[in-house]
Structure formats: C-alpha cells, structure tokens
Motif scaffolding. Structure first.
Motif, short mmCIF file in Angstrom:
data_model
loop_
_atom_site.label_atom_id
_atom_site.label_comp_id
_atom_site.label_asym_id
_atom_site.label_seq_id
_atom_site.Cartn_x
_atom_site.Cartn_y
_atom_site.Cartn_z
N PHE A 42 0.83 -1.21 0.00
CA PHE A 42 0.00 0.00 0.00
C PHE A 42 0.87 1.25 0.00
O PHE A 42 0.65 2.17 -0.79
N LEU A 43 1.86 1.31 0.88
CA LEU A 43 2.71 2.49 0.99
C LEU A 43 3.51 2.73 -0.29
O LEU A 43 3.74 3.88 -0.68
N ASP A 44 3.92 1.67 -0.97
CA ASP A 44 4.65 1.81 -2.24
C ASP A 44 3.74 2.37 -3.33
O ASP A 44 4.18 3.18 -4.15
N LEU A 45 2.49 1.94 -3.35
CA LEU A 45 1.57 2.32 -4.43
C LEU A 45 0.87 3.66 -4.21
O LEU A 45 0.57 4.37 -5.17
N ALA A 46 0.56 3.98 -2.98
CA ALA A 46 -0.23 5.19 -2.69
C ALA A 46 0.63 6.45 -2.83
O ALA A 46 1.67 6.57 -2.18
N THR A 47 0.17 7.38 -3.65
CA THR A 47 0.86 8.66 -3.76
C THR A 47 0.39 9.57 -2.63
O THR A 47 -0.65 9.34 -2.01
N ASP A 48 1.15 10.63 -2.39
CA ASP A 48 0.72 11.60 -1.38
C ASP A 48 -0.59 12.26 -1.78
O ASP A 48 -1.44 12.53 -0.94
N THR A 49 -0.78 12.50 -3.07
CA THR A 49 -2.04 13.09 -3.54
C THR A 49 -3.20 12.15 -3.21
O THR A 49 -4.25 12.60 -2.72
N TYR A 50 -3.04 10.87 -3.44
CA TYR A 50 -4.09 9.89 -3.12
C TYR A 50 -4.40 9.93 -1.63
O TYR A 50 -5.58 9.99 -1.24
N LEU A 51 -3.38 9.92 -0.79
CA LEU A 51 -3.61 9.94 0.66
C LEU A 51 -4.28 11.24 1.09
O LEU A 51 -5.24 11.21 1.87
N MET A 52 -3.80 12.37 0.60
CA MET A 52 -4.40 13.66 0.95
C MET A 52 -5.87 13.70 0.55
O MET A 52 -6.73 14.07 1.35
N LYS A 53 -6.17 13.34 -0.70
CA LYS A 53 -7.55 13.41 -1.20
C LYS A 53 -8.45 12.42 -0.46
O LYS A 53 -9.62 12.72 -0.19
N THR A 54 -7.95 11.25 -0.14
CA THR A 54 -8.75 10.26 0.58
C THR A 54 -9.11 10.77 1.97
O THR A 54 -10.25 10.66 2.40
N ILE A 55 -8.14 11.35 2.67
CA ILE A 55 -8.42 11.88 4.00
C ILE A 55 -9.36 13.08 3.90
O ILE A 55 -10.29 13.22 4.69
N GLN A 56 -9.16 13.94 2.91
CA GLN A 56 -10.02 15.12 2.74
C GLN A 56 -11.45 14.74 2.38
O GLN A 56 -12.41 15.26 2.96
N ASN A 57 -11.60 13.85 1.41
CA ASN A 57 -12.91 13.58 0.80
C ASN A 57 -13.56 12.27 1.23
O ASN A 57 -14.74 12.05 0.94
N GLY A 58 -12.82 11.37 1.84
CA GLY A 58 -13.35 10.06 2.18
C GLY A 58 -13.33 9.13 0.98
O GLY A 58 -12.79 9.46 -0.08
N ARG A 59 -13.91 7.96 1.14
CA ARG A 59 -13.97 6.96 0.06
C ARG A 59 -15.42 6.53 -0.12
O ARG A 59 -16.01 5.91 0.79
N ARG A 60 -15.97 6.87 -1.26
CA ARG A 60 -17.36 6.50 -1.57
C ARG A 60 -17.52 4.98 -1.49
O ARG A 60 -16.66 4.24 -1.90
N GLY A 61 -18.63 4.55 -0.94
CA GLY A 61 -18.92 3.13 -0.83
C GLY A 61 -18.25 2.44 0.35
O GLY A 61 -18.30 1.23 0.46
N THR A 62 -17.59 3.23 1.21
CA THR A 62 -16.95 2.67 2.39
C THR A 62 -17.36 3.51 3.61
O THR A 62 -18.05 4.52 3.47
N ASN A 63 -16.90 3.12 4.77
CA ASN A 63 -17.16 3.90 5.98
C ASN A 63 -16.17 5.05 6.15
O ASN A 63 -16.27 5.80 7.12
#
Length: 96
Positions: A42-63
């Motif tokens: 996960f850490l190898d594949l996830a970009t900082d942009t992905y992590l930032m946007k996920t924390i900011q916006n959440g993940r649709r279809g999940t908790n």
C-alpha cells in the motif's frame, strides 16, 4: 506532482492519527474495521495526492468519511493537519 511531496510534521501527524484515525485503522496502522495502512505494498503504491484526497474527501462506498469538511460527528482537519497525518503514515515506509 511527484509521488511524494507532502511536508507535514510527522509528530503532529502521529497525535492526529491517534485522535481521528486509529479507531478504524489501528494505532500502528495494522487495520481494524478499516484497511491496514502500515502495509509495504500500500505504501509503495499510494501517492501523497491519493492519501491527501482520501483523507479530505473520504472513500465513496466505504465507511471512510472525509475529514476536510465540517461535520457534527467528527472533527475537521486542515490541509496542514492532513499533510501531517500523511507524513506520519509515510514514517512507516520500510518499517512494520
């Protein structure tokens, strides 16, 4: 942007992670109700942009709720605080 670009404070990120993320992701990112973040693949594949946007916006279809907007049930994190959480998550790279 490059894959790694955040400049957050990992110590502050650790405090925030414990406050708002650990209940679901585990105190060491091992995963509980939510996926493990302390995971080499996960850490190898996830970009900082992905992590930032996920924390900011959440993940649709999940908790995973977004922390970038106001809510009556969870605290809002500033972009700087989110960058610090990302810096803390990045501190697990190469560690388990």
């Amino acid at each position: 942007k490059p894959r790694r670009w955040t400049q957050g404070n990992a110590a502050e990120g650790e405090r925030l992670f414990g406050e708002v993320c650990a209940t679901c992701h585990g105190g060491r990112g091992e995963g509980k109700e939510a996926p493990a973040l302390n995971n080499k693949v996960f850490l190898d594949l996830a970009t900082d942009t992905y992590l930032m946007k996920t924390i900011q916006n959440g993940r649709r279809g999940t908790n995973m709720a977004g922390f970038g907007a106001g809510s009556s049930v969870r605290r809002t994190l500033t972009d700087g605080e989110i960058a610090s959480v990302v810096a803390f998550i990045r501190s697990w790279e190469g560690k388990k």
